[in-house]
Motif scaffolding. Sequence first.
Motif, PDB file in Angstrom:
ATOM      1  N   ASP A   1       0.847  -1.174   0.000  1.00 37.14           N
ATOM      2  CA  ASP A   1       0.000   0.000   0.000  1.00 37.14           C
ATOM      3  C   ASP A   1       0.892   1.236   0.000  1.00 37.14           C
ATOM      4  OD1 ASP A   1      -2.660   1.225   2.179  1.00 37.14           O
ATOM      5  OD2 ASP A   1      -1.860   1.956   0.292  1.00 37.14           O
ATOM      6  N   LEU A   2       0.948   1.938  -1.129  1.00 31.09           N
ATOM      7  CA  LEU A   2       1.819   3.098  -1.263  1.00 31.09           C
ATOM      8  C   LEU A   2       1.220   4.342  -0.627  1.00 31.09           C
ATOM      9  CD1 LEU A   2       2.996   2.662  -4.937  1.00 31.09           C
ATOM     10  CD2 LEU A   2       4.095   1.894  -2.856  1.00 31.09           C
ATOM     11  N   ARG A   3       0.034   4.250  -0.068  1.00 28.51           N
ATOM     12  CA  ARG A   3      -0.619   5.421   0.483  1.00 28.51           C
ATOM     13  C   ARG A   3      -0.303   5.647   1.948  1.00 28.51           C
ATOM     14  NH1 ARG A   3      -6.441   3.829  -0.661  1.00 28.51           N
ATOM     15  NH2 ARG A   3      -5.492   1.862  -0.153  1.00 28.51           N
TER      16      ARG A   3
ATOM     17  N   GLY B   1      14.925   1.289 -16.267  1.00 27.88           N
ATOM     18  CA  GLY B   1      14.284   2.449 -16.871  1.00 27.88           C
ATOM     19  C   GLY B   1      13.374   2.125 -18.042  1.00 27.88           C
ATOM     20  N   SER B   2      13.177   0.842 -18.352  1.00 30.17           N
ATOM     21  CA  SER B   2      12.268   0.474 -19.444  1.00 30.17           C
ATOM     22  C   SER B   2      10.824   0.831 -19.115  1.00 30.17           C
ATOM     23  CB  SER B   2      12.359  -1.017 -19.755  1.00 30.17           C
ATOM     24  OG  SER B   2      13.640  -1.331 -20.252  1.00 30.17           O
ATOM     25  N   THR B   3      10.418   0.582 -17.883  1.00 29.73           N
ATOM     26  CA  THR B   3       9.089   0.963 -17.415  1.00 29.73           C
ATOM     27  C   THR B   3       9.223   1.604 -16.042  1.00 29.73           C
ATOM     28  OG1 THR B   3       8.700  -1.215 -16.426  1.00 29.73           O
ATOM     29  CG2 THR B   3       7.911  -0.883 -18.686  1.00 29.73           C
ATOM     30  N   TRP B   4       8.253   2.430 -15.693  1.00 27.79           N
ATOM     31  CA  TRP B   4       8.288   3.173 -14.437  1.00 27.79           C
ATOM     32  C   TRP B   4       7.001   2.964 -13.657  1.00 27.79           C
ATOM     33  CZ3 TRP B   4      12.656   5.586 -12.873  1.00 27.79           C
ATOM     34  CH2 TRP B   4      13.656   5.774 -13.827  1.00 27.79           C
ATOM     35  N   THR B   5       7.130   2.912 -12.329  1.00 29.93           N
ATOM     36  CA  THR B   5       5.995   2.798 -11.421  1.00 29.93           C
ATOM     37  C   THR B   5       5.945   4.055 -10.571  1.00 29.93           C
ATOM     38  OG1 THR B   5       6.233   0.399 -11.311  1.00 29.93           O
ATOM     39  CG2 THR B   5       5.005   1.453  -9.529  1.00 29.93           C
ATOM     40  N   THR B   6       4.787   4.661 -10.485  1.00 29.69           N
ATOM     41  CA  THR B   6       4.624   5.856  -9.667  1.00 29.69           C
ATOM     42  C   THR B   6       4.605   5.478  -8.190  1.00 29.69           C
ATOM     43  OG1 THR B   6       3.389   7.003 -11.400  1.00 29.69           O
ATOM     44  CG2 THR B   6       3.100   7.810  -9.142  1.00 29.69           C
ATOM     45  N   LEU B   7       5.515   6.091  -7.426  1.00 33.25           N
ATOM     46  CA  LEU B   7       5.518   5.908  -5.973  1.00 33.25           C
ATOM     47  C   LEU B   7       4.497   6.833  -5.337  1.00 33.25           C
ATOM     48  CD1 LEU B   7       9.340   5.635  -5.374  1.00 33.25           C
ATOM     49  CD2 LEU B   7       7.683   3.799  -5.461  1.00 33.25           C
ATOM     50  N   PHE B   8       4.499   8.095  -5.754  1.00 35.81           N
ATOM     51  CA  PHE B   8       3.465   9.040  -5.367  1.00 35.81           C
ATOM     52  C   PHE B   8       3.607  10.287  -6.218  1.00 35.81           C
ATOM     53  CE2 PHE B   8       6.701  11.141  -2.923  1.00 35.81           C
ATOM     54  CZ  PHE B   8       6.228  12.376  -2.501  1.00 35.81           C
TER      55      PHE B   8
ATOM     56  N   VAL C   1       6.544   7.094   0.952  1.00 33.87           N
ATOM     57  CA  VAL C   1       7.326   5.954   1.420  1.00 33.87           C
ATOM     58  C   VAL C   1       6.725   4.702   0.807  1.00 33.87           C
ATOM     59  CG1 VAL C   1       8.107   4.652   3.438  1.00 33.87           C
ATOM     60  CG2 VAL C   1       7.789   7.128   3.603  1.00 33.87           C
ATOM     61  N   ALA C   2       7.567   3.843   0.238  1.00 33.55           N
ATOM     62  CA  ALA C   2       7.069   2.608  -0.376  1.00 33.55           C
ATOM     63  C   ALA C   2       8.102   1.503  -0.258  1.00 33.55           C
ATOM     64  CB  ALA C   2       6.745   2.849  -1.841  1.00 33.55           C
ATOM     65  N   ALA C   3       7.616   0.283  -0.239  1.00 32.66           N
ATOM     66  CA  ALA C   3       8.453  -0.913  -0.352  1.00 32.66           C
ATOM     67  C   ALA C   3       8.058  -1.555  -1.677  1.00 32.66           C
ATOM     68  CB  ALA C   3       8.207  -1.856   0.824  1.00 32.66           C
ATOM     69  N   PRO C   4       8.571  -1.000  -2.782  1.00 29.55           N
ATOM     70  CA  PRO C   4       8.075  -1.401  -4.097  1.00 29.55           C
ATOM     71  C   PRO C   4       8.463  -2.814  -4.510  1.00 29.55           C
ATOM     72  CG  PRO C   4       9.688   0.379  -4.268  1.00 29.55           C
ATOM     73  CD  PRO C   4       9.563   0.037  -2.838  1.00 29.55           C
ATOM     74  N   THR C   5       7.569  -3.470  -5.211  1.00 34.51           N
ATOM     75  CA  THR C   5       7.830  -4.779  -5.782  1.00 34.51           C
ATOM     76  C   THR C   5       8.989  -4.665  -6.771  1.00 34.51           C
ATOM     77  OG1 THR C   5       5.505  -5.322  -5.597  1.00 34.51           O
ATOM     78  CG2 THR C   5       6.800  -6.652  -7.119  1.00 34.51           C
ATOM     79  N   GLY C   6       9.915  -5.590  -6.708  1.00 41.86           N
ATOM     80  CA  GLY C   6      11.041  -5.603  -7.640  1.00 41.86           C
ATOM     81  C   GLY C   6      12.262  -4.840  -7.169  1.00 41.86           C
TER      82      GLY C   6
ATOM     83  N   ASN D   1      19.416  -3.304 -11.268  1.00 40.78           N
ATOM     84  CA  ASN D   1      18.930  -2.360 -12.284  1.00 40.78           C
ATOM     85  C   ASN D   1      17.896  -1.370 -11.780  1.00 40.78           C
ATOM     86  OD1 ASN D   1      20.408  -3.440 -14.558  1.00 40.78           O
ATOM     87  ND2 ASN D   1      19.149  -5.260 -14.261  1.00 40.78           N
ATOM     88  N   LEU D   2      17.993  -0.980 -10.517  1.00 38.65           N
ATOM     89  CA  LEU D   2      17.052  -0.006  -9.975  1.00 38.65           C
ATOM     90  C   LEU D   2      17.338   1.387 -10.503  1.00 38.65           C
ATOM     91  CD1 LEU D   2      16.769  -0.883  -6.189  1.00 38.65           C
ATOM     92  CD2 LEU D   2      15.097  -1.313  -7.991  1.00 38.65           C
ATOM     93  N   ARG D   3      16.286   2.120 -10.756  1.00 37.75           N
ATOM     94  CA  ARG D   3      16.369   3.537 -11.091  1.00 37.75           C
ATOM     95  C   ARG D   3      15.241   4.214 -10.326  1.00 37.75           C
ATOM     96  NH1 ARG D   3      19.852   1.282 -13.401  1.00 37.75           N
ATOM     97  NH2 ARG D   3      20.556   1.370 -15.539  1.00 37.75           N
ATOM     98  N   PHE D   4      15.471   5.413  -9.879  1.00 36.49           N
ATOM     99  CA  PHE D   4      14.387   6.220  -9.348  1.00 36.49           C
ATOM    100  C   PHE D   4      14.544   7.603  -9.914  1.00 36.49           C
ATOM    101  CE2 PHE D   4      17.699   5.932  -6.126  1.00 36.49           C
ATOM    102  CZ  PHE D   4      17.976   7.245  -5.837  1.00 36.49           C
ATOM    103  N   ARG D   5      13.421   8.300 -10.009  1.00 38.11           N
ATOM    104  CA  ARG D   5      13.474   9.621 -10.623  1.00 38.11           C
ATOM    105  C   ARG D   5      12.360  10.516 -10.108  1.00 38.11           C
ATOM    106  NH1 ARG D   5      11.485   8.611 -16.909  1.00 38.11           N
ATOM    107  NH2 ARG D   5       9.310   8.151 -16.437  1.00 38.11           N
ATOM    108  N   PHE D   6      12.626  11.803 -10.268  1.00 31.72           N
ATOM    109  CA  PHE D   6      11.614  12.830 -10.130  1.00 31.72           C
ATOM    110  C   PHE D   6      11.213  13.203 -11.552  1.00 31.72           C
ATOM    111  CE2 PHE D   6      14.293  13.672  -6.304  1.00 31.72           C
ATOM    112  CZ  PHE D   6      13.338  13.440  -5.343  1.00 31.72           C
TER     113      PHE D   6
END
Length: 168
Positions: free
Chosen positions: A2-4, A114-121, A136-141, A147-152
């Motif tokens: 639950d990312l909320r 970076g092939s696909t992106w998941t919105t954290l919030f 705050v999230a504990a994202p799958t994968g 190969n982690l990437r995060f971005r604004f």
Amino acid sequence: CDLRIQQGKKMNSKLLATLAACLVFGCSSSPTRADNLFYDDIADGNISDWTLSSSSAYLNNASGNYSIGFRGTATATKSLSSVGLNRVTLTMMLAASSLESADSCIAELSSNGGSTWTTLFSIGDGQDDNAFRIGVAAPTGADNNANLRFRFRAATGASGDYCYGDDV
């Protein structure tokens, strides 16, 4: 997951300082030990280790408080490896000013380079009061991943719409 949990809520400065001290964690096999995999509060005014998509992503200085500013469709991206770690948690902060109804500022994660992106919030119009909000999230994968990437990312129309990212 639950990312909320704390997503999009204003945080007071004392709680923010406490959270900023332990933002991105990857837990080892021992449940009592946490490793700070990466942390950047941008306080040193240096964003040279971030990949900025254009000049619309920049170092923002608001009275000595540094953050990454981004607008239009700009992104600021960071690569990271969590190999050997599990229960990885990602924390990112967003703020905005002058957004209109279709505009948003987004914190995202990719587990495939970076092939696909998941919105954290994300935050949008009505949350554009320059106050940082935390997601705050504990994202799958995210566990054991080279190969982690995060971005604004900004999704704004006018040049007068501003997004800010900080405390990863």
